[in-house]
Design an enzyme around this catalytic site. Structure first.
Site, PDB file in Angstrom:
ATOM      1  CB  THR A  92     -69.583  42.958 -49.723  1.00  0.00           C
ATOM      2  OG1 THR A  92     -68.963  42.488 -50.678  1.00  0.00           O
ATOM      3  CG2 THR A  92     -70.881  42.509 -49.732  1.00  0.00           C
TER       4      THR A  92
ATOM      5  CD1 TRP B  34     -62.089  25.054 -34.424  1.00  0.00           C
ATOM      6  CD2 TRP B  34     -60.977  26.829 -35.495  1.00  0.00           C
ATOM      7  NE1 TRP B  34     -62.123  24.796 -35.584  1.00  0.00           N
ATOM      8  CE2 TRP B  34     -61.361  25.721 -36.282  1.00  0.00           C
ATOM      9  CE3 TRP B  34     -60.219  27.625 -36.055  1.00  0.00           C
ATOM     10  CZ2 TRP B  34     -60.976  25.745 -37.694  1.00  0.00           C
ATOM     11  CZ3 TRP B  34     -59.932  27.789 -37.294  1.00  0.00           C
ATOM     12  CH2 TRP B  34     -60.342  26.764 -38.209  1.00  0.00           C
TER      13      TRP B  34
ATOM     14  CE  LYS C 277     -57.905  23.231 -37.147  1.00  0.00           C
ATOM     15  NZ  LYS C 277     -58.767  22.454 -38.393  1.00  0.00           N
TER      16      LYS C 277
ATOM     17  CD  GLU D 113     -73.311  40.177 -47.795  1.00  0.00           C
ATOM     18  OE1 GLU D 113     -72.448  39.901 -48.525  1.00  0.00           O
ATOM     19  OE2 GLU D 113     -73.390  40.837 -46.824  1.00  0.00           O
TER      20      GLU D 113
END
Length: 543
Positions: A185, A446, A441, A330
């Site tokens: 990754t 959010w 935030k 993944e």
């Protein structure tokens, strides 16, 4: 009581063996570094893969050895996919866009025995010779006549290896859980983490993909993979295409809008796969050619990051079907598919477009869940938003040689934590709200950067954009809209804010707008919000 059926190991080599027998003449077309077009087929790819397997053994490669590639999309890279894993070694695809520090880490962490590289990447290797293992050997993926002078010691010619070996070779049998591929990754924090695929997971993923993307995979059809072979196994295309007999058109190093258009047009490619930034470049090229789409182009698979509704609409209006998908390194990587089927494909166009901007629904053998910060499962009603987790036979159960990261990744139910924040509705449609680290935030509430970006992208004078969090003394964080204007245009802040009004609450609106000539990209072609946050960390928001 067990069933009485045979239990044969799933092997990647069986994929190319099947293609050799059943689809021998389906073409593999590659744009070379010299600018020419090279044509081969599955029968020749299988033959040369066996020759390369023998060559690897003669070089001392054993089961479990990591063999790296540093290469563009092309026929030799495809051969290595089968030659390396076919003998039980591990194909470690290296992303050339990694930073020097990251590249040094992955080569040493993987302990690569050999590195196969395209000529383009000679300078990268030369700059790292003293940083890579001293025992590593190097193979240039070229013919004798194109072998250049370089500083790499005892460099080997790819075609010399092939010519020295016969194709009289049978790939060995081994347990299907044997490791086959290694992809790291390109995380924005800490060292990259290695995802270690198995023969079993890879073959299952290839079969699943043939079903969910049947519109792309079938004989006499052609796919142009813009998604690189060095990123998440090119989304599984190198395995699903040979199974289904689909021809491949590899673009090599030429990923600009004009080059992509020309290849699509020349070979009447049916399906093209890549990230949104590439398709925005193609859309611009189509516009410059009077709005004519490439002949034959039927569908486009978009992944890597969310596709804006405006991008989807632009291609759909040309008759090009857009399929959104979601996954990660993944997850092999396909986790969900946005291909609309009945009854959703029969909905009014506007409702279909809304579903197309989602990440689609889970595929077979994959389980999804969303949980709160305490790990409690949340209802899948389209309203609850939580941390996204996934599990299945094609999902990583940990990271290569990294016990700490492996433990942190898997929860008590065996689910992998994706780092994404999402909702799932009653019909199973997944909608990413953001990466957890990219959420804003503000005053305890959010704000989704993705929702703001999608709306901003629908403005005709916006070529690209990103929304990032800027520190705020009172509200903790506030959104900043970073805009790349379309050529010859520069929409004002007032225009852009007005374009967003009515779609968001006042407190969700960006506090300011800044302009860039282009957005920074990560190693996998996504917008690097980390880079933007670093650049604007001291930015003073408009009052």
């Amino acid at each position: 009581m067990h069933g009485m059926m045979m239990n044969r190991p799933l092997r990647i080599a069986d994929i190319i063996t099947l293609a050799e027998k059943i689809h021998p003449n389906e073409e593999i077309i590659s744009k070379t570094l010299q600018g020419t077009l090279h044509t081969t087929n599955y029968a020749e790819i299988a033959l040369r893969s066996r020759q390369m397997s023998k060559a690897l053994i003669s070089l001392g490669v054993k089961m479990g050895d990591r063999i790296a590639t540093l290469a563009w999309n092309g026929f030799r890279h495809l051969e290595l996919y089968f030659a390396i894993s076919g003998i039980g070694a591990i194909c470690h695809t290296i992303n050339p866009r990694l930073s020097s520090e990251q590249m040094t880490y992955v080569v040493n962490h993987a302990e690569d025995k050999l590195i196969f590289l395209d000529l383009t990447f000679i300078p990268i290797i030369e700059a790292h010779l003293d940083k890579f293992p001293s025992s590593t050997k190097y193979v240039l993926m070229a013919e004798k006549e194109h072998m250049p002078e370089c500083k790499i010691p005892n460099v080997i010619c790819y075609e010399d290896l092939i010519e020295k070996e016969s194709s009289d070779f049978e790939w060995p049998e081994f347990d299907e859980n044997t490791a086959s591929g290694l992809c790291y990754t390109s995380g924005t924090t800490g060292n990259p983490k290695g995802v270690l695929y198995s023969h079993r997971s890879t073959v299952l993923h290839a079969l699943i993909q043939c079903f969910y993307n049947a519109g792309s995979f079938s004989p006499k059809k052609k796919i142009l993979p813009i998604v690189p072979l060095f990123h998440a196994n090119a989304w599984g295309i190198p395995y699903s295409a040979p199974i289904s007999g689909t021809s491949l058109v590899f673009p090599g190093a030429n990923l600009d809008g004009k080059s992509v258009y020309d290849l699509l047009e020349k070979y009447s490619v049916n399906s093209a796969w890549g990230v949104p930034t590439v398709w925005m470049g193609l859309l611009e090229e189509i516009s410059q050619r009077g709005g004519k789409k490439p002949d034959g182009l039927e569908e486009m698979l978009v992944g890597g990051s969310a596709a804006a509704k405006s991008l989807i609409e632009a291609f759909e209006n040309m008759g090009v079907r857009v399929i959104h998908a979601w996954g990660m390194t993944e997850t092999s990587p396909l986790g969900t598919s946005g291909r609309l089927i009945s009854p959703f494909s029969e909905l009014p166009v506007e409702e279909q477009r809304h579903l197309q901007t989602s990440q689609g629904r889970k595929i077979f053998m994959v389980d999804l869940k969303i949980v709160d910060d305490n790990g409690k499962r949340l209802p899948e009603d389209g309203n609850n938003i939580g941390n996204l987790y996934i599990r299945g036979n094609t999902i990583a159960g940990g990271y290569y040689n990294n016990e700490e990261a492996s433990k942190a990744a898997i929860d008590d139910e065996g689910y992998f934590g994706t780092g994404d924040v999402a909702s799932i509705d009653e019909q199973g449609f997944l909608r990413l709200t953001d990466r957890a680290k990219d959420l804003i935030k503000s005053g305890g509430e959010w704000i989704s950067s993705i929702d703001l970006e999608n709306r901003a992208m629908s403005h005709p004078d916006v070529e690209n954009c990103a929304v990032i969090a800027i520190p705020h003394e009172k509200w903790d964080e506030r959104p900043l809209l970073v805009v790349v204007p379309a050529e010859g245009k520069k929409p004002s802040k007032e225009e852009l804010i007005k374009h967003l009004e009515g779609h968001f609450a006042k407190w969700q609106m960006p506090d300011d707008v800044v302009y860039e000539d282009e957005l920074p990209l990560t190693a996998t072609g996504k917008v690097s919000k980390l880079t933007l946050r670093q650049k604007y960390e001291n930015y003073t928001l408009a009052s």
